[in-house]
Design a protein around this motif. Structure first.
Motif, mmCIF file in Angstrom:
data_model
loop_
_atom_site.group_PDB
_atom_site.id
_atom_site.type_symbol
_atom_site.label_atom_id
_atom_site.label_comp_id
_atom_site.label_asym_id
_atom_site.label_seq_id
_atom_site.Cartn_x
_atom_site.Cartn_y
_atom_site.Cartn_z
ATOM 1 N N GLN A 43 0.772 -1.472 -0.026
ATOM 2 C CA GLN A 43 -0.027 -0.171 0.051
ATOM 3 C C GLN A 43 0.888 1.293 0.119
ATOM 4 O OE1 GLN A 43 -0.359 -2.478 2.270
ATOM 5 N NE2 GLN A 43 -2.311 -3.579 1.477
ATOM 6 N N GLU A 44 1.875 1.344 0.761
ATOM 7 C CA GLU A 44 3.008 2.357 0.737
ATOM 8 C C GLU A 44 3.491 2.391 -0.573
ATOM 9 O OE1 GLU A 44 4.233 2.744 5.253
ATOM 10 O OE2 GLU A 44 5.038 0.857 4.241
ATOM 11 N N ARG A 47 0.958 4.153 -2.900
ATOM 12 C CA ARG A 47 0.862 5.435 -2.633
ATOM 13 C C ARG A 47 1.865 6.429 -3.411
ATOM 14 N NH1 ARG A 47 -2.985 8.953 -2.491
ATOM 15 N NH2 ARG A 47 -2.742 10.664 -1.079
ATOM 16 N N GLN A 50 1.341 6.462 -6.954
ATOM 17 C CA GLN A 50 0.080 7.641 -7.252
ATOM 18 C C GLN A 50 0.705 8.893 -7.221
ATOM 19 O OE1 GLN A 50 -2.690 6.440 -4.302
ATOM 20 N NE2 GLN A 50 -3.277 4.496 -5.446
#
Length: 94
Positions: A43-44, A47, A50
């Motif tokens: 998830q990191e 991110r 993104q």
């Protein structure tokens, strides 16, 4: 450091030591993320990708000249052969 200390450092003129174009900045970010990605959760990493994508596309929208990523760097730079299933990657040009 907290978010505001980092932003303050990033926005100071004397800290813009990289005289690089948009594509080179994206490559530098990717290189640094690759070095630490094994210490981050999926998830990191997503991110950061993104955020890097937002920076890249904001630059393209501001300055134009979007180029397909496959055309930016030589094929021998280890582009994936097919889509990265976990990240929706791209196919290497033949």
């Amino acid at each position: 450091m907290n978010k505001y200390e980092i932003m303050s450092l990033m926005m100071r003129g004397e800290n813009q030591r990289l005289n690089a174009d948009l594509y080179s900045i994206a490559a530098l970010l990717a290189e640094q993320l690759a070095r630490v990605s094994d210490k981050l959760s999926a998830q990191e990493v997503d991110r950061f990708i993104q955020i890097g994508g937002a920076l890249y596309h904001a630059g393209v929208n501001e300055f134009g000249a979007a180029v397909p990523v496959e055309d930016l760097f030589p094929a021998e730079e280890n582009w994936p052969e097919g889509p990265c299933p976990e990240r929706g990657g791209f196919r290497k040009r033949n």
